[in-house]
Design a protein around this motif. Structure first.
Motif, PDB file in Angstrom:
ATOM      1  N   ALA A  91      23.696   4.338  50.520  1.00  9.27           N
ATOM      2  CA  ALA A  91      25.128   4.057  50.618  1.00  9.27           C
ATOM      3  C   ALA A  91      25.301   2.599  51.048  1.00  9.27           C
ATOM      4  O   ALA A  91      24.412   2.032  51.700  1.00  9.27           O
ATOM      5  N   PRO A  92      26.431   1.988  50.698  1.00  8.46           N
ATOM      6  CA  PRO A  92      26.638   0.570  51.037  1.00  8.46           C
ATOM      7  C   PRO A  92      26.465   0.246  52.522  1.00  8.46           C
ATOM      8  O   PRO A  92      25.900  -0.791  52.862  1.00  8.46           O
ATOM      9  N   ASP A  93      26.917   1.132  53.414  1.00  5.76           N
ATOM     10  CA  ASP A  93      26.763   0.839  54.846  1.00  5.76           C
ATOM     11  C   ASP A  93      25.295   0.835  55.260  1.00  5.76           C
ATOM     12  O   ASP A  93      24.882   0.051  56.106  1.00  5.76           O
ATOM     13  N   THR A 117      23.048  -2.223  56.819  1.00  5.09           N
ATOM     14  CA  THR A 117      22.203  -2.079  58.007  1.00  5.09           C
ATOM     15  C   THR A 117      20.787  -2.554  57.732  1.00  5.09           C
ATOM     16  O   THR A 117      20.206  -3.309  58.530  1.00  5.09           O
ATOM     17  N   LEU A 118      20.221  -2.130  56.606  1.00  7.38           N
ATOM     18  CA  LEU A 118      18.862  -2.547  56.266  1.00  7.38           C
ATOM     19  C   LEU A 118      18.802  -4.060  56.065  1.00  7.38           C
ATOM     20  O   LEU A 118      17.858  -4.712  56.518  1.00  7.38           O
ATOM     21  N   ALA A 148      23.359  -1.819  67.790  1.00  7.31           N
ATOM     22  CA  ALA A 148      24.103  -1.027  66.796  1.00  7.31           C
ATOM     23  C   ALA A 148      23.481   0.358  66.665  1.00  7.31           C
ATOM     24  O   ALA A 148      22.896   0.699  65.640  1.00  7.31           O
ATOM     25  N   PRO A 149      23.578   1.189  67.708  1.00 11.56           N
ATOM     26  CA  PRO A 149      22.864   2.474  67.712  1.00 11.56           C
ATOM     27  C   PRO A 149      23.291   3.443  66.614  1.00 11.56           C
ATOM     28  O   PRO A 149      22.451   4.150  66.065  1.00 11.56           O
ATOM     29  N   MET A 150      24.568   3.510  66.300  1.00 12.05           N
ATOM     30  CA  MET A 150      25.021   4.461  65.285  1.00 12.05           C
ATOM     31  C   MET A 150      24.514   4.068  63.897  1.00 12.05           C
ATOM     32  O   MET A 150      24.015   4.902  63.148  1.00 12.05           O
ATOM     33  N   ALA A 151      24.639   2.807  63.564  1.00  9.72           N
ATOM     34  CA  ALA A 151      24.163   2.334  62.257  1.00  9.72           C
ATOM     35  C   ALA A 151      22.653   2.510  62.154  1.00  9.72           C
ATOM     36  O   ALA A 151      22.136   2.921  61.111  1.00  9.72           O
ATOM     37  N   PHE A 152      21.952   2.210  63.247  1.00  4.50           N
ATOM     38  CA  PHE A 152      20.499   2.364  63.247  1.00  4.50           C
ATOM     39  C   PHE A 152      20.112   3.831  63.052  1.00  4.50           C
ATOM     40  O   PHE A 152      19.217   4.149  62.271  1.00  4.50           O
ATOM     41  N   ALA A 153      20.802   4.734  63.743  1.00  2.00           N
ATOM     42  CA  ALA A 153      20.504   6.166  63.633  1.00  2.00           C
ATOM     43  C   ALA A 153      20.726   6.656  62.201  1.00  2.00           C
ATOM     44  O   ALA A 153      19.933   7.449  61.684  1.00  2.00           O
ATOM     45  N   GLU A 154      21.772   6.186  61.555  1.00  2.00           N
ATOM     46  CA  GLU A 154      22.037   6.583  60.171  1.00  2.00           C
ATOM     47  C   GLU A 154      20.940   6.087  59.238  1.00  2.00           C
ATOM     48  O   GLU A 154      20.490   6.814  58.357  1.00  2.00           O
ATOM     49  N   LEU A 155      20.512   4.842  59.437  1.00  2.00           N
ATOM     50  CA  LEU A 155      19.434   4.311  58.609  1.00  2.00           C
ATOM     51  C   LEU A 155      18.143   5.080  58.849  1.00  2.00           C
ATOM     52  O   LEU A 155      17.438   5.441  57.906  1.00  2.00           O
TER      53      LEU A 155
END
Length: 132
Positions: free
Chosen positions: A41-43, A47-48, A74-81
């Protein structure tokens, strides 16, 4: 471009899922990092890319602390990745084969220390069940 995941994405993903040098391959040996990036996904791509930028040019030993600092920021973005990376990794054919081999290496005979009465008592009394 400094945050090109095609150039550094495999290294970042390998830092997240390094494998063990034996049974478990590193991320980039199990999953095509470019394909992973293009199908995210774009988000997650953002993050990557941010992680790639944060770790570009770093030695492998310095990459992990930089990723840990980014995770704190950025814990939420990191967790999603990380969740997406785990999903891709553990559904990759090479890793599925390692999981199957590990499952097949377990003993087939019942354990002499297994106590069926204890298990039945735990089930009947809901012992160990999470209580909110």
């Amino acid at each position: 471009m400094s945050s090109d995941p095609h150039a550094n994405g495999g290294a970042v993903l390998d830092a997240l899922i390094p494998g063990d040098g034996n049974r478990w391959p590193p991320f980039s040996a199990a999953v095509d990092a470019t394909n992973f990036f293009e199908n995210c996904a774009p988000d997650l791509r953002h993050t990557l890319s941010a992680l790639c930028e944060a770790t570009e040019g770093l030695e492998p030993t310095d990459r992990t602390p930089a990723i840990a600092a980014w995770e704190k920021a950025a814990p939420m973005a990191f967790a999603e990745l990380l969740h997406a990376a785990h999903r891709a990794y553990y559904t990759a054919p090479r890793v599925l084969a390692a999981v199957a081999a590990l499952a097949d290496s377990a003993p087939r005979e019942p354990s002499p220390v297994f106590d069926a009465e204890l298990v039945a008592r735990v089930i009947n009394t809901n012992a160990g069940r999470r209580r909110l």
